[in-house]
Structures are given as structure tokens and as C-alpha cells.
Scaffold this motif. Sequence first.
Motif, PDB file in Angstrom:
ATOM      1  N   UNK A  92       0.829  -1.206   0.000  1.00  0.00           N
ATOM      2  CA  UNK A  92       0.000   0.000   0.000  1.00  0.00           C
ATOM      3  C   UNK A  92       0.863   1.255   0.000  1.00  0.00           C
ATOM      4  N   UNK A  93       1.966   1.225   0.721  1.00  0.00           N
ATOM      5  CA  UNK A  93       2.859   2.389   0.752  1.00  0.00           C
ATOM      6  C   UNK A  93       3.527   2.619  -0.597  1.00  0.00           C
ATOM      7  N   UNK A  94       3.871   1.526  -1.287  1.00  0.00           N
ATOM      8  CA  UNK A  94       4.450   1.670  -2.627  1.00  0.00           C
ATOM      9  C   UNK A  94       3.415   2.287  -3.565  1.00  0.00           C
ATOM     10  N   UNK A  95       2.163   1.815  -3.506  1.00  0.00           N
ATOM     11  CA  UNK A  95       1.105   2.380  -4.346  1.00  0.00           C
ATOM     12  C   UNK A  95       0.892   3.858  -4.037  1.00  0.00           C
ATOM     13  N   UNK A  96       0.909   4.183  -2.773  1.00  0.00           N
ATOM     14  CA  UNK A  96       0.715   5.569  -2.371  1.00  0.00           C
ATOM     15  C   UNK A  96       1.853   6.443  -2.891  1.00  0.00           C
ATOM     16  N   UNK A  97       3.058   5.963  -2.784  1.00  0.00           N
ATOM     17  CA  UNK A  97       4.206   6.735  -3.282  1.00  0.00           C
ATOM     18  C   UNK A  97       4.098   6.954  -4.790  1.00  0.00           C
ATOM     19  N   UNK A  98       3.711   5.913  -5.515  1.00  0.00           N
ATOM     20  CA  UNK A  98       3.572   6.045  -6.969  1.00  0.00           C
ATOM     21  C   UNK A  98       2.460   7.030  -7.322  1.00  0.00           C
ATOM     22  N   UNK A  99       1.340   6.949  -6.612  1.00  0.00           N
ATOM     23  CA  UNK A  99       0.224   7.856  -6.890  1.00  0.00           C
ATOM     24  C   UNK A  99       0.613   9.296  -6.569  1.00  0.00           C
ATOM     25  N   UNK A 100       1.314   9.498  -5.485  1.00  0.00           N
ATOM     26  CA  UNK A 100       1.745  10.852  -5.114  1.00  0.00           C
ATOM     27  C   UNK A 100       2.741  11.399  -6.138  1.00  0.00           C
ATOM     28  N   UNK A 101       3.625  10.558  -6.622  1.00  0.00           N
ATOM     29  CA  UNK A 101       4.592  10.988  -7.636  1.00  0.00           C
ATOM     30  C   UNK A 101       3.876  11.398  -8.919  1.00  0.00           C
ATOM     31  N   UNK A 102       2.886  10.600  -9.340  1.00  0.00           N
ATOM     32  CA  UNK A 102       2.123  10.943 -10.546  1.00  0.00           C
ATOM     33  C   UNK A 102       1.347  12.235 -10.343  1.00  0.00           C
ATOM     34  N   UNK A 103       0.809  12.430  -9.163  1.00  0.00           N
ATOM     35  CA  UNK A 103       0.068  13.648  -8.857  1.00  0.00           C
ATOM     36  C   UNK A 103       0.994  14.870  -8.869  1.00  0.00           C
ATOM     37  N   UNK A 104       2.202  14.717  -8.321  1.00  0.00           N
ATOM     38  CA  UNK A 104       3.176  15.817  -8.337  1.00  0.00           C
ATOM     39  C   UNK A 104       3.553  16.192  -9.778  1.00  0.00           C
ATOM     40  N   UNK A 105       3.784  15.171 -10.602  1.00  0.00           N
ATOM     41  CA  UNK A 105       4.152  15.432 -11.995  1.00  0.00           C
ATOM     42  C   UNK A 105       3.022  16.161 -12.724  1.00  0.00           C
ATOM     43  N   UNK A 106       1.783  15.738 -12.466  1.00  0.00           N
ATOM     44  CA  UNK A 106       0.643  16.393 -13.115  1.00  0.00           C
ATOM     45  C   UNK A 106       0.513  17.834 -12.647  1.00  0.00           C
ATOM     46  N   UNK A 107       0.765  18.095 -11.391  1.00  0.00           N
ATOM     47  CA  UNK A 107       0.699  19.466 -10.872  1.00  0.00           C
ATOM     48  C   UNK A 107       1.815  20.332 -11.432  1.00  0.00           C
ATOM     49  N   UNK A 116      -6.041  11.059 -10.992  1.00  0.00           N
ATOM     50  CA  UNK A 116      -4.823  10.901 -10.199  1.00  0.00           C
ATOM     51  C   UNK A 116      -5.086  11.220  -8.731  1.00  0.00           C
ATOM     52  N   UNK A 117      -5.924  12.221  -8.495  1.00  0.00           N
ATOM     53  CA  UNK A 117      -6.281  12.559  -7.111  1.00  0.00           C
ATOM     54  C   UNK A 117      -7.058  11.403  -6.487  1.00  0.00           C
ATOM     55  N   UNK A 118      -8.004  10.856  -7.250  1.00  0.00           N
ATOM     56  CA  UNK A 118      -8.780   9.709  -6.747  1.00  0.00           C
ATOM     57  C   UNK A 118      -7.877   8.508  -6.485  1.00  0.00           C
ATOM     58  N   UNK A 123      -5.210   4.903  -2.700  1.00  0.00           N
ATOM     59  CA  UNK A 123      -3.963   4.310  -2.210  1.00  0.00           C
ATOM     60  C   UNK A 123      -3.739   4.664  -0.749  1.00  0.00           C
ATOM     61  N   UNK A 124      -4.060   5.905  -0.399  1.00  0.00           N
ATOM     62  CA  UNK A 124      -3.908   6.312   0.992  1.00  0.00           C
ATOM     63  C   UNK A 124      -4.874   5.552   1.896  1.00  0.00           C
ATOM     64  N   UNK A 125      -6.118   5.402   1.447  1.00  0.00           N
ATOM     65  CA  UNK A 125      -7.091   4.618   2.229  1.00  0.00           C
ATOM     66  C   UNK A 125      -6.635   3.174   2.405  1.00  0.00           C
ATOM     67  N   UNK A 126      -6.123   2.589   1.351  1.00  0.00           N
ATOM     68  CA  UNK A 126      -5.627   1.209   1.453  1.00  0.00           C
ATOM     69  C   UNK A 126      -4.449   1.126   2.413  1.00  0.00           C
ATOM     70  N   UNK A 127      -3.596   2.133   2.384  1.00  0.00           N
ATOM     71  CA  UNK A 127      -2.468   2.175   3.315  1.00  0.00           C
ATOM     72  C   UNK A 127      -2.940   2.257   4.760  1.00  0.00           C
ATOM     73  N   UNK A 128      -3.968   3.066   4.995  1.00  0.00           N
ATOM     74  CA  UNK A 128      -4.514   3.177   6.354  1.00  0.00           C
ATOM     75  C   UNK A 128      -5.155   1.863   6.801  1.00  0.00           C
ATOM     76  N   UNK A 129      -5.893   1.214   5.902  1.00  0.00           N
ATOM     77  CA  UNK A 129      -6.503  -0.082   6.248  1.00  0.00           C
ATOM     78  C   UNK A 129      -5.433  -1.126   6.558  1.00  0.00           C
ATOM     79  N   UNK A 130      -4.418  -1.153   5.729  1.00  0.00           N
ATOM     80  CA  UNK A 130      -3.343  -2.132   5.933  1.00  0.00           C
ATOM     81  C   UNK A 130      -2.596  -1.855   7.238  1.00  0.00           C
ATOM     82  N   UNK A 131      -2.382  -0.586   7.537  1.00  0.00           N
ATOM     83  CA  UNK A 131      -1.704  -0.237   8.788  1.00  0.00           C
ATOM     84  C   UNK A 131      -2.541  -0.662   9.982  1.00  0.00           C
ATOM     85  N   UNK A 132      -3.860  -0.446   9.891  1.00  0.00           N
ATOM     86  CA  UNK A 132      -4.751  -0.867  10.978  1.00  0.00           C
ATOM     87  C   UNK A 132      -4.728  -2.380  11.144  1.00  0.00           C
ATOM     88  N   UNK A 133      -4.776  -3.126  10.041  1.00  0.00           N
ATOM     89  CA  UNK A 133      -4.754  -4.590  10.117  1.00  0.00           C
ATOM     90  C   UNK A 133      -3.442  -5.089  10.713  1.00  0.00           C
TER      91      UNK A 133
END
Length: 165
Positions: A92-107, A116-118, A123-133
Motif C-alpha cells: 500500500x505504501x508503494x502504491x501511495x508513493x507512486x500515486x503521489x509521484x504521478x500527482x506531483x508530476x501532473x501538478x 490521479x487525485x482519486x 492508495x492512501x485509504x488502502x495504506x490506512x486499512x493495511x496499517x490498521x490490520x
Amino acid sequence: MSNIDELQRRITAAMDRVAGGLDKLATGPSGPDPEMVQLLEDERTANAQLNERVRALKTQSDAELGRLRAKVEEGETRMAQLDVELQRVRRANVQLSEACEALREANQEGVGEPHLINKAMLAELEGLRAARASDVAETSAILAALTPLLDTAGEPYEPSNEENA
């Protein structure tokens, strides 16, 4: 375990030799000596008691070994679950990092892309769920380790004979 079996075998062999020697002495020229017969019976009784104690100790150690194996297997299962959850957090953290990188490039290009925002939010929600689990799995492992300690915490302390010496 084999040590107990070996001791039992040696005790039995020694008692058999003693019994054989006493039988030879007891059937001497004047007939069986009542004192020797009593000693022989006492030794046979002691031998039977020792054999019973060895069997009881073996049964007790087998039961304890079974309990310990069950605890080890339970701990391994909990650790495997914790490992699975930690792997999920990493993905989840890898996905979040990739999504944030793509969002930065688009900005940087001045193009605000809603997908990209979605994607970043998902990815952030999945990271939070995984962290909770993973937190739940870790807490479960900690509780499993602490429960036996807490169960014995309410019992009064009784020093062993070694501590009194």
C-alpha cells in the motif's frame, strides 16, 4: 526422554541381577532365608515404585512437550499473520508513493487530473486499512505473549527450594 528410558532400563536390569543373586542365596543348603526373602520383596516393591514414577514422569513430560508445541505453533501462526499484514502495508505504501509521484508530476505540468487525485486517495485509504490490520495483528501477538504472564501475576509468589538455600 531417552534419558528416562535409559535410566529405567538400567534400574530394571540392576534389580533383576539383585533378584537373581538373592534367589541363589535364598535357596542355599538350609532353605530360603526369611530375612533374604523379605529383602527381595522389598527390593521388588521399590523397583515397581521406581518404574511407576518413571512412567508418570514420562507421561508428564510428554504432555508438557505437547503443550509447548501447541504454543509454538500458535505463535508461528500469529507471526505469519503479522508478516502478511506487514507485506500488505508495504504494498500500500508503494502504491501511495507512486500515486503521489504521478500527482506531483501532473501538478508541475499544470494539469490537475481528477483520476490521479482519486487514485492517490484510494492508495492512501488502502495504506490506512493495511496499517490498521497490521496493528491488530501485532496487538494480538503481544496479547498472546502477555496472557500467560498476566495469568500467573495474580498467584502468590512461592520461592523454590533453590532460592531458599
